[in-house]
Design a protein around this motif. Structure first.
Motif, PDB file in Angstrom:
ATOM      1  N   ALA A  51       0.837  -1.207   0.000  1.00  0.00           N
ATOM      2  CA  ALA A  51       0.000   0.000   0.000  1.00  0.00           C
ATOM      3  C   ALA A  51       0.868   1.252   0.000  1.00  0.00           C
ATOM      4  N   ASP A  52       0.285   2.366  -0.439  1.00  0.00           N
ATOM      5  CA  ASP A  52       0.979   3.655  -0.523  1.00  0.00           C
ATOM      6  C   ASP A  52       0.034   4.720   0.021  1.00  0.00           C
ATOM      7  N   LEU A  53       0.395   5.313   1.171  1.00  0.00           N
ATOM      8  CA  LEU A  53      -0.446   6.334   1.798  1.00  0.00           C
ATOM      9  C   LEU A  53       0.261   7.680   1.766  1.00  0.00           C
ATOM     10  N   LYS A  54      -0.490   8.694   1.317  1.00  0.00           N
ATOM     11  CA  LYS A  54       0.014  10.066   1.329  1.00  0.00           C
ATOM     12  C   LYS A  54      -0.826  10.882   2.299  1.00  0.00           C
ATOM     13  N   LEU A  55      -0.140  11.524   3.248  1.00  0.00           N
ATOM     14  CA  LEU A  55      -0.800  12.397   4.228  1.00  0.00           C
ATOM     15  C   LEU A  55      -0.197  13.785   4.106  1.00  0.00           C
ATOM     16  N   TYR A  56      -0.991  14.758   3.653  1.00  0.00           N
ATOM     17  CA  TYR A  56      -0.518  16.123   3.485  1.00  0.00           C
ATOM     18  C   TYR A  56      -1.436  17.094   4.234  1.00  0.00           C
ATOM     19  N   ASP A  57      -0.864  17.893   5.121  1.00  0.00           N
ATOM     20  CA  ASP A  57      -1.556  19.038   5.737  1.00  0.00           C
ATOM     21  C   ASP A  57      -2.778  18.625   6.547  1.00  0.00           C
ATOM     22  N   ASN A  58      -2.694  17.513   7.263  1.00  0.00           N
ATOM     23  CA  ASN A  58      -3.809  17.036   8.073  1.00  0.00           C
ATOM     24  C   ASN A  58      -3.560  17.271   9.564  1.00  0.00           C
ATOM     25  N   LYS A  59      -4.641  17.175  10.348  1.00  0.00           N
ATOM     26  CA  LYS A  59      -4.580  17.176  11.801  1.00  0.00           C
ATOM     27  C   LYS A  59      -5.142  15.847  12.295  1.00  0.00           C
ATOM     28  N   LEU A  60      -4.318  15.091  13.018  1.00  0.00           N
ATOM     29  CA  LEU A  60      -4.719  13.764  13.500  1.00  0.00           C
ATOM     30  C   LEU A  60      -4.688  13.780  15.020  1.00  0.00           C
ATOM     31  N   PHE A  61      -5.885  13.739  15.648  1.00  0.00           N
ATOM     32  CA  PHE A  61      -6.011  13.879  17.094  1.00  0.00           C
ATOM     33  C   PHE A  61      -6.846  12.741  17.670  1.00  0.00           C
ATOM     34  N   SER A  62      -6.721  12.540  18.992  1.00  0.00           N
ATOM     35  CA  SER A  62      -7.651  11.634  19.670  1.00  0.00           C
ATOM     36  C   SER A  62      -9.001  12.332  19.818  1.00  0.00           C
ATOM     37  N   CYS A  63     -10.035  11.523  19.976  1.00  0.00           N
ATOM     38  CA  CYS A  63     -11.370  12.118  20.104  1.00  0.00           C
ATOM     39  C   CYS A  63     -11.856  12.093  21.547  1.00  0.00           C
ATOM     40  N   GLY A  64     -10.956  11.847  22.498  1.00  0.00           N
ATOM     41  CA  GLY A  64     -11.331  11.858  23.902  1.00  0.00           C
ATOM     42  C   GLY A  64     -10.096  11.993  24.757  1.00  0.00           C
TER      43      GLY A  64
END
Length: 412
Positions: A23-36
């Motif tokens: 697989a090939d994943l591209k992550l650009y300019d995101n915010k990845l946070f917990s939801c609690g």
């Protein structure tokens, strides 16, 4: 191939983002946070998975990015890793596939508006600080942390900035800030070399492991500011610490304590020395208690080893900081020597220090101390010493200048 761009994603505590084989994943300019108030697991990249991760903000993960057994490309560029227990873990990977520069590693300044614990981690590590920013374990090839050609990596507010175990590394163009704990430390090195609050800690195997921190080219130096211990390297075959800036700006310690609790570069060898090279050169140390330290013990054989401490500037600045400029301590009284061994302390500029250069237990090792300038703190104690060679012999002293040595210029 899958791409996520310009998204804010709140992630449940049971979730792992997995990049599977192929697989090939591209992550650009995101915010990845917990939801609690419980951390999510983080991103895991499989052996043949590929990840291109640029300009993201990643928070509240147990391990922000895990690249175990990697043999495919992973780009980690210009991201913010904040309040993760471990920011980046690289284990048993081929480091030729790792690109790591321009990132900020921290544990403060909340990014997640739904975070509950201020500048500390969420459960299951509630109340704690980030443990490790970049952790390399048993990797092949050289792990390159930072690039002189691109933005700097910035490390702060963690227990270990970079932790290496059986991993070769080239560390260039990074800043390390405020990796310390507000406690009073002993003047000498702690017995526990796993002591946290260390900008760089590295464990080698004395087979083929090398570590280079800083270089002579443009933007190759590293900056260390207000770090309790800058670097400890245990049993690496080759150690180079070049052109780095190490500064302490913290206020004076409590009454009765004689230093600031900061230690500069420390190299430890606890096994036999054989074709080992240690070069500590062209670094600037400001207001550091013990700027350059080299310890070796349990040696029965010393063979074709080269040690050079040269062209460093060490400035204690005040008479309560700067206990020792250069300290070499061995345990080799009954050692067997063969081949060519070179121990040189040359052309260092040492100011406002209680002990300029100390050579302990180096019997039988020819050590040359040449062309050093040492300015000792004025004081009323015999601890003010220009050059200390107690319990050593075969020391050659040439053209050293010692000034304001109120009590002892040379102690043998």
């Amino acid at each position: 191939s899958f791409s996520i761009e310009n998204c804010t994603i709140y992630i449940n505590n049971s979730v792992t983002i997995s990049v599977a084989d192929g697989a090939d994943l591209k992550l650009y300019d995101n915010k990845l946070f917990s939801c609690g108030n419980v951390m999510w697991h983080g991103i895991e990249v499989a052996e043949d998975g590929e990840l291109d991760m640029q300009r993201n903000k990643l928070e509240d993960a147990e391990v922000g990015l895990n690249t175990r057994n990697l043999t495919s490309n992973v780009l980690i560029i210009d991201n913010v890793f904040n309040k993760n227990n471990v920011h980046v873990l690289i284990e048993q990977a081929d480091c030729n596939f790792i690109t790591l520069y321009g990132n900020t590693f921290s544990c403060k300044d909340l990014l997640n508006p739904y975070s509950f614990n201020g500048n500390t981690l969420e459960a299951p590590f509630a109340g704690s600080q980030t443990q490790v920013s970049v952790w390399g374990i048993s990797n092949s090839n050289v792990l390159k942390i930072g690039s002189p050609s691109f933005n700097v990596n910035a490390f702060s507010d963690c227990k270990w900035g970079v932790r290496l175990e059986d991993t070769e590394a080239l560390i260039l163009h990074n800043t390390f800030l405020d990796i310390r704990k507000n406690i009073t430390l002993m003047n000498n090195l702690p017995a526990d070399f796993l002591m946290p609050y260390t900008a760089i800690i590295a464990f080698g195997d004395l087979i083929a492991k090398n570590i280079i921190i800083g270089g002579s080219g443009l933007n190759e130096s590293n900056s260390f500011k207000d770090c309790n211990v800058v670097t400890i390297t245990n049993d690496y075959r080759k150690v180079q610490f070049l052109n780095n800036d190490i500064t302490n700006t913290q206020p004076a310690p409590p009454a009765g304590y004689t230093g600031s609790g900061t230690t500069g570069v420390t190299v430890n060898h606890i096994n036999n020395l054989n074709n080992t090279s240690v070069i500590i050169k062209n670094n600037n140390f400001s207001r550091i208690d013990n700027s350059i330290n080299y310890y070796f013990a349990n040696q029965s054989t010393i063979n074709d080893d080269h040690f050079e401490i040269s062209d460093n500037k060490i400035d204690g600045e005040t008479n309560i900081k700067g206990i020792r400029g250069i300290y070499i301590h061995g345990n080799i009284i009954n050692s067997n020597q063969s081949g060519f061994n070179s121990f040189t302390v040359f052309n260092n500029d040492i100011k406002l220090i209680q002990v300029g250069i100390a050579l302990y237990n180096l019997s039988g090792i020819e050590t040359s101390v040449e062309e050093n300038e040492i300015e000792i703190n004025w004081g009323n104690s015999q601890t003010r010493i220009g050059i200390d060679t107690r319990f050593s012999n075969s020391q050659y002293l040439y053209n050293n200048l010692v000034s304001i040595g109120h009590y002892i210029w040379l102690y043998v």
